[in-house]
Design a protein around this motif. Structure first.
Motif, PDB file in Angstrom:
ATOM      1  N   ALA B  22       0.822  -1.214   0.000  1.00  0.00           N
ATOM      2  CA  ALA B  22       0.000   0.000   0.000  1.00  0.00           C
ATOM      3  C   ALA B  22       0.854   1.261   0.000  1.00  0.00           C
ATOM      4  O   ALA B  22       0.531   2.245  -0.656  1.00  0.00           O
ATOM      5  CB  ALA B  22      -0.923  -0.009   1.213  1.00  0.00           C
ATOM      6  N   LEU B  23       1.963   1.217   0.744  1.00  0.00           N
ATOM      7  CA  LEU B  23       2.764   2.430   0.937  1.00  0.00           C
ATOM      8  C   LEU B  23       4.140   2.334   0.305  1.00  0.00           C
ATOM      9  O   LEU B  23       5.060   3.039   0.699  1.00  0.00           O
ATOM     10  CB  LEU B  23       2.879   2.740   2.435  1.00  0.00           C
ATOM     11  N   THR B  24       4.274   1.441  -0.660  1.00  0.00           N
ATOM     12  CA  THR B  24       5.551   1.255  -1.329  1.00  0.00           C
ATOM     13  C   THR B  24       5.455   1.714  -2.774  1.00  0.00           C
ATOM     14  O   THR B  24       4.449   1.481  -3.432  1.00  0.00           O
ATOM     15  CB  THR B  24       5.957  -0.235  -1.276  1.00  0.00           C
ATOM     16  N   GLU B  25       6.514   2.369  -3.233  1.00  0.00           N
ATOM     17  CA  GLU B  25       6.571   2.723  -4.655  1.00  0.00           C
ATOM     18  C   GLU B  25       7.576   1.838  -5.390  1.00  0.00           C
ATOM     19  O   GLU B  25       7.378   1.481  -6.546  1.00  0.00           O
ATOM     20  CB  GLU B  25       6.941   4.192  -4.813  1.00  0.00           C
ATOM     21  N   VAL B  26       8.673   1.516  -4.693  1.00  0.00           N
ATOM     22  CA  VAL B  26       9.697   0.659  -5.295  1.00  0.00           C
ATOM     23  C   VAL B  26      10.052  -0.440  -4.295  1.00  0.00           C
ATOM     24  O   VAL B  26      10.238  -0.167  -3.108  1.00  0.00           O
ATOM     25  CB  VAL B  26      10.972   1.467  -5.632  1.00  0.00           C
ATOM     26  N   GLY B  80      13.927   9.670  -3.800  1.00  0.00           N
ATOM     27  CA  GLY B  80      12.600  10.132  -3.402  1.00  0.00           C
ATOM     28  C   GLY B  80      11.465   9.153  -3.573  1.00  0.00           C
ATOM     29  O   GLY B  80      10.301   9.545  -3.533  1.00  0.00           O
ATOM     30  N   ALA B  81      11.771   7.864  -3.760  1.00  0.00           N
ATOM     31  CA  ALA B  81      10.693   6.870  -3.865  1.00  0.00           C
ATOM     32  C   ALA B  81      10.565   6.127  -2.538  1.00  0.00           C
ATOM     33  O   ALA B  81      11.570   5.774  -1.925  1.00  0.00           O
ATOM     34  CB  ALA B  81      10.999   5.886  -4.993  1.00  0.00           C
ATOM     35  N   LEU B  82       9.340   5.886  -2.098  1.00  0.00           N
ATOM     36  CA  LEU B  82       9.114   5.088  -0.892  1.00  0.00           C
ATOM     37  C   LEU B  82       9.536   3.662  -1.210  1.00  0.00           C
ATOM     38  O   LEU B  82       8.946   3.019  -2.086  1.00  0.00           O
ATOM     39  CB  LEU B  82       7.637   5.143  -0.499  1.00  0.00           C
ATOM     40  N   THR B  83      10.547   3.181  -0.534  1.00  0.00           N
ATOM     41  CA  THR B  83      11.181   1.941  -0.967  1.00  0.00           C
ATOM     42  C   THR B  83      11.267   0.916   0.157  1.00  0.00           C
ATOM     43  O   THR B  83      11.485   1.264   1.317  1.00  0.00           O
ATOM     44  CB  THR B  83      12.591   2.224  -1.518  1.00  0.00           C
ATOM     45  N   GLU B 105      21.607   8.685   7.063  1.00  0.00           N
ATOM     46  CA  GLU B 105      21.046   9.680   6.140  1.00  0.00           C
ATOM     47  C   GLU B 105      19.552   9.902   6.373  1.00  0.00           C
ATOM     48  O   GLU B 105      18.882  10.529   5.549  1.00  0.00           O
ATOM     49  CB  GLU B 105      21.330   9.253   4.698  1.00  0.00           C
ATOM     50  N   LEU B 106      19.030   9.346   7.443  1.00  0.00           N
ATOM     51  CA  LEU B 106      17.629   9.569   7.843  1.00  0.00           C
ATOM     52  C   LEU B 106      16.658   9.222   6.718  1.00  0.00           C
ATOM     53  O   LEU B 106      15.753  10.003   6.394  1.00  0.00           O
ATOM     54  CB  LEU B 106      17.444  11.017   8.317  1.00  0.00           C
ATOM     55  N   LEU B 107      16.834   8.056   6.128  1.00  0.00           N
ATOM     56  CA  LEU B 107      15.978   7.619   5.025  1.00  0.00           C
ATOM     57  C   LEU B 107      14.980   6.559   5.508  1.00  0.00           C
ATOM     58  O   LEU B 107      15.367   5.591   6.155  1.00  0.00           O
ATOM     59  CB  LEU B 107      16.834   7.047   3.893  1.00  0.00           C
ATOM     60  N   PRO B 108      13.692   6.746   5.174  1.00  0.00           N
ATOM     61  CA  PRO B 108      12.647   5.901   5.750  1.00  0.00           C
ATOM     62  C   PRO B 108      12.479   4.557   5.049  1.00  0.00           C
ATOM     63  O   PRO B 108      11.376   4.210   4.601  1.00  0.00           O
ATOM     64  CB  PRO B 108      11.397   6.769   5.599  1.00  0.00           C
ATOM     65  N   CYS B 109      13.549   3.804   4.946  1.00  0.00           N
ATOM     66  CA  CYS B 109      13.472   2.446   4.398  1.00  0.00           C
ATOM     67  C   CYS B 109      12.625   1.561   5.304  1.00  0.00           C
ATOM     68  O   CYS B 109      12.629   1.721   6.516  1.00  0.00           O
ATOM     69  CB  CYS B 109      14.899   1.907   4.305  1.00  0.00           C
ATOM     70  N   VAL B 110      11.894   0.626   4.719  1.00  0.00           N
ATOM     71  CA  VAL B 110      11.270  -0.430   5.529  1.00  0.00           C
ATOM     72  C   VAL B 110      11.721  -1.789   5.007  1.00  0.00           C
ATOM     73  O   VAL B 110      11.598  -2.079   3.818  1.00  0.00           O
ATOM     74  CB  VAL B 110       9.724  -0.356   5.510  1.00  0.00           C
ATOM     75  N   LEU B 111      12.276  -2.579   5.915  1.00  0.00           N
ATOM     76  CA  LEU B 111      12.575  -3.974   5.599  1.00  0.00           C
ATOM     77  C   LEU B 111      11.585  -4.840   6.373  1.00  0.00           C
ATOM     78  O   LEU B 111      11.476  -4.707   7.594  1.00  0.00           O
ATOM     79  CB  LEU B 111      13.986  -4.352   6.046  1.00  0.00           C
TER      80      LEU B 111
END
Lengths: 726, 726
Positions: B22-26, B80-83, B105-111
């Motif tokens: 739902a909240l992923t672009e890549v 800039g893609a939600l990944t 780098e304060l990047l909102p990755c989700v694993l």
């Protein structure tokens, strides 16, 4: 009759490789700063036919990455060869999967790690314990060295312990601070190592190796039914390991006379305040404790040598019963954790034992941030506070989240130590000359010597600062020099750029290599430098080394000249002895290149002594100097906006002046992305335009009539300052 | 008006992907068991055009390794893609370097991680927390789910928290136990997710992305002067994160009605003994607490949901003031550490607060080792002891280093839950049929359903055991079935190999697919099985599904027949309804393949009902059965040596009989390398010769006169049983 001690001036990487090479058969490497020299040493020694204690040349093989290197280590050990690697930082991270495997398969791998920061908001090649701490869960043993001597001694002990315990071990020491510090150490002879090598266990290890005649099934996949039980089957190996490491330390003691324990206590027998730490910081703490003991303070230090397996029993035995409060120092940061790893280890075991000792934890020295006696005192002082600060930082000013302890400078270097600071231009030979000075003094006399070299990231063409200490007493002080008896500036342009004399001691000596005449000097020297020198009653000497070198046909190589100046002025050993040693060294270094080259360098020695002049300045006028200086801040006005002004005046100029340590945390916490440094490590672009360095001795000139517009100038200019336009 | 709840039977991987998509672009992926399905789901959904809440198809791209996948995630976020990525075990280890970078780098990755053991003495694809614990130092946030429903709910919350906090997050749940458990969950509609999506922060995130119009300098190298300060500049992001996660949980609550906290307490309001744990084990603990509360015991549980950043404040708030003793359970092992990570976190913060609560720590469930109510009770009982054991293990028998707690079986499954156990042969369709059963019952009725499928590592051709639970009450029980109302054996050969009826309940039903007549059955069934059935007063049914399938042209596909048998006998829903549902499902599954196939499968349903027979045995004679069985142990005599005897009789036969859980630690701690299993994970070779499985329905026969000696038979035999000789 005790054997004659062999003393050498080497760096920590050399020390670790020396011990490691003795007990290594195969080294699988993928060099990474600051551990590269270890792999390179091993490779070079092997190429020149040096033998390990078994009479074999070490097989050194370079893989495609640290992942591959660790895989090769795993395979080589499985095949029965004593195998080693050398790494740091991200390189070590890539070895994590294989560390688990080698621990699980009880293989005695040894990794020597010159511990380095892990890249996060920014990369850093400098030292801290972030990398090794990322391995503490793998099942590898971990042994920490605090100094070059220990890298030699404990490096050796680690190999013995690994083989005897059948466990992989990481032997680590601080990247750069120890790996690249040159210190005078007592070497260990391979003949002595033969006396303590664990031959029985080596034979057993080789008998367990993979062999088609004795097939065994390895690297299986196990299911939920048996994996857990099998995982617990190696517990006794870990239970035994601390005892085995202790015994390895004892073996090293038997041939060196130097005694180490799993946890070494230093300080007051009834200490009330104790620091717990690992790595080179311990040397600073020890030195500061000496100072504080003299003042009657009941303080102490526990040096953690065996970090994994962590032996609570040995730790408690090392801790004085009198302790009331403890500061645990971690040289790593794990964001989001309530405290760093060593702090948690200590707190947990004290909680288990229902102790009532106050414990606080703090971070220090990330990315080789200076850790000085003043900071150590601040940590001890914090423990005296009614409510000591926990989760503190020390060594920086945190004006955003207010974690930092305040500290003041403190001089604890032993009396009689001569401290010298030499400013050079990358590749001008200053560092090489400094290393020669250490070699001559450290190896030809009874004196102790220490050298540490800070480079900036511009490498060739950047600034180098050599920090040299010499003295009759043992030198610890693993931090930069702040009270120099002797400051030499080998590049005239630096007088405008750096606060060269800010670390000069009272009555100290300041030498400038300059093309200026005395009059020019008087008129060109910036007021701030004059004031700094005059306030300290410094003696000023000048020499035109460039002209002398040019005249002798040495080109831009001013190193021999400035080295002679050093011996003439720094007063470490009699100048006549130094000249003899220097000329002997010339013979050794250049003999192969013919008498002419030797003579040229010898002539440089004589010319230097002759060309050196003291400049007698008028102290009153220098103290009140008011010459209008070229101010880097002013050059850039008017600014595009407020952000650019902050960037130039507060940030770039401070960093360029080598005063970046003074910048507080808030400098890097701006949320104006792209305009000012952000908390995500971002920076505005194109900041080098704010930093005009003017370090070149010669400048190129464009001669219009000669130009054929080939544009090759744009191609070769590394800084893209020449841009062809259509 | 509240929307109708959509209930679905899905596994944990599906649940996590549903929320994540739902909240992923890549999504940059490199599938690894047991997380593969997440990447595959995303890939498939994207290929079929499914849209995320922004109306985009997710771009799913497969890299060359997990290292590359994490690099692509880092790059994609920078752009800039939600990944997102999905991984486990060694795959996750390869992502560690990039996790540091993304945190810095304060990047909102989700694993999303279906947590799995890390290979050490042996590889294991099964679940524990070793992999995620190896990331706790990176600066990534960590959120743990305990069940399939939570993987859906907290998986969603994790994305919201990551975006709003600008930090990378790992959302993890237990590999296989949660990732592959099928459970009935309430789905979350993407329309609802749109209501709680953090649009403002997404916009800010995209504004910060790399963009040539707003250039910014990233990935710098920093020197000792500023690195430390810059590293501290992001502290406030971590300080804020717990509050942001709590708020994300609240947003999920607002659309689902399900409430979560950073630490959720469950149990007696004045609990004296409390367990602290993460992951699916919490469900078992909760179920056991219900049982113990009924017995009047003051026990409780803290479920850790937000593990990093660890909020001591929230933890202390969740802990009842009445607590006297705590057991911290870690599903990981860090050899050489004094206690595992969560234990240290808890001990440290209690020490900081000068608490006087007794804390012990223990390991459980490594590599999906069963964690049952009996074990939970043992952990609570340990806390009652005068000196509770610390550093314990539970779930195994450690007869070497004596870490293990003793435990006894305990049945805490809610009354009225129907439990079924189906033994199949890999690829015979049993697992598929079981999943259909869950779908029909879970999605077509009000009942709850749960399915878990254990495979052995032989995959196709190996054994599969399907564990199905159905009931009107909510089902937790994340462990295998030990008290089955219904046991079906889909492969006749298994009667000799496995203790099929050992988990049969009193008066339970036992079904055997067999080609035997009743007389043959009576004479062939091994005595142990007869006794097991008779002691439990079990009902026995037989069916020749192979013959029926063959007759209908279904070949070896007996799944539809055995599924019909299940509905006929297991008594979960009325058989007539089931037949209707089955035929409807046939229409859906095979409609595309033509009416003939549908009819064939429908005919199988009718034939199954007709072909099923109850076999009335003589209880007295079965109780005293003394038939001489083919004993796998005896087949191999005489033994070469004692080691081979131990290997066959004690080890291989036990594992082959699916009783490997009973083997103690000493079984894997022999030092006779190559002869018996060693503590380094080594095994003797060629043990498959001790395991004759006899599972084939048809056997090949060599016809000498037809053989042209081409040797292709040797080439195609996957087990090298046919060996050409010269």
């Amino acid at each position: 009759m005790p054997k004659k001690k062999i003393m050498k001036c080497i760096d920590g990487n050399h020390a670790a490789t020396h011990s490691s090479y003795a007990l290594t058969e195969v080294a699988a490497i993928y060099p990474i700063t600051p551990s590269s020299n270890m792999g390179e040493n091993a490779d070079e020694w092997s190429a020149y036919g040096r033998k390990n204690i078994f009479g074999e040349q070490v097989i050194v093989t370079e893989l495609q990455s640290e992942g591959g290197a660790s895989g090769a280590v795993h395979g080589s050990l499985s095949a029965g060869a004593l195998t080693t690697s050398y790494t740091a930082s991200q390189g070590l991270l890539l070895m994590i999967p294989n560390l688990y495997k080698m621990a699980g398969e009880l293989l005695p791998c040894v990794l020597h790690v010159s511990a380095r920061a892990v890249a996060a908001h920014a990369l850093s090649i400098f030292g801290d314990h972030s990398d090794v701490m990322a391995c503490r869960q793998t099942g590898a043993g971990m042994i920490a060295s605090c100094s070059v001597q220990e890298s030699l001694d404990l490096g050796l002990a680690t190999h013995i312990a690994a083989i005897r315990s059948s466990l992989p071990f990481i032997h680590f020491f601080d990247g750069f601070r120890t790996s690249h510090e040159i210190a005078k150490v007592e070497m260990i002879d391979y003949e002595d190592i033969k006396k303590i090598a664990p031959y029985d266990e080596i034979r057993e290890f080789k008998e367990k190796a993979m062999n088609p005649d004795r097939p065994v099934f390895k690297g299986t996949a196990q299911n939920p039914d048996i994996f857990f039980q099998a995982k617990e089957a190696s517990n006794s190996y870990y239970d035994r390991a601390p005892m085995i490491v202790e015994e390895a330390f004892e073996r090293v003691h038997s041939i060196t006379g130097r005694k180490y324990h799993l946890f070494d206590y230093y300080g007051h027998a009834e200490a009330e305040r104790v620091i717990i730490a690992m790595g080179s910081g311990c040397e600073t703490i020890e030195e500061t404790i000496n100072y504080l003991l003299d003042k009657g303070e009941k303080v102490g230090l526990i040096k953690v040598r065996l970090y994994r397996p962590f032996s609570a029993k040995h730790f408690m035995r090392a801790l004085p019963a009198s302790v009331k409060s403890i500061a645990v120092l971690d040289r790593t940061k794990e964001p989001g954790s309530e405290g760093e790893p060593l702090y948690k280890d200590v707190s947990t075991l004290l909680y288990e034992r229902k102790e009532n000792i106050l414990v606080v934890g703090g971070r220090y020295g990330l990315s080789s941030k200076e850790f000085t006696p003043g900071m150590v005192k601040a940590v001890f002082d914090n423990l005296k506070a009614r409510e000591p600060k926990n989760f503190f930082t020390v060594g920086i000013e945190d004006d955003v989240t207010f974690t930092s302890l305040k500290y003041e400078a403190l001089d604890t270097v032993p009396q009689g130590t001569v401290q010298c600071k030499l400013y050079g231009l990358g590749s001008d030979g200053t560092v090489g000359a400094s290393k020669n000075a250490i070699k001559i003094i450290g190896e030809e006399t009874e004196m102790f010597a220490q050298g540490y070299f800070s480079y900036d990231s511009k490498k060739s063409g950047g600034i180098t600062v050599s920090h040299l200490r010499f003295g009759k007493e043992k030198i610890q002080s693993p931090y930069l020099i702040t009270d120099a008896d002797y400051v030499a500036c080998h590049n005239q342009a630096y007088v405008f750029q750096y606060d060269l004399a800010k670390n000069l001691k009272k009555d100290g000596t300041f030498v400038l290599n300059t093309v200026w005449s005395e009059q020019e000097l008087e008129s060109h020297l910036p007021a701030s430098l004059k004031k700094d020198i005059a306030r300290r009653n410094g003696k000023v000497y000048i020499i035109d080394a460039v002209k002398i070198a040019d005249g002798l046909g040495l080109g831009q190589r001013i190193n021999m000249i400035m080295l002679t100046v050093f011996f003439k002025l720094a007063n470490v050993i009699p100048f006549e002895d130094a000249v003899k040693d220097l000329k002997k060294a010339n013979e050794e270094s250049y003999g192969r290149k013919g008498k002419e080259v030797v003579d040229m360098n010898n002539a440089a020695i004589d010319a230097a002594a002759a060309g050196l002049k003291e400049y007698k300045y008028d102290c009153e006028s220098w103290l009140h100097a008011e010459i209008k200086e070229i101010d880097i801040k002013k050059v850039h006005e008017p600014y595009t906006d407020e952000a650019e002004k902050i960037m130039v005046e507060d940030i770039v100029s401070t960093i360029a002046r080598l005063n970046g340590d003074d910048l507080p945390v808030s400098t890097f916490a701006y949320e104006d992305r792209g305009m000012l440094p952000g908390p995500d490590g971002s920076f505005p672009t194109a900041t080098c335009r704010f930093e005009k360095r003017g370090v070149a001795i010669k400048l190129p000139k464009w001669i219009a009539e000669n130009c054929i517009q080939c544009n090759k100038c744009a191609y070769v200019c590394p800084h893209a300052s020449i841009r062809p336009m259509l």
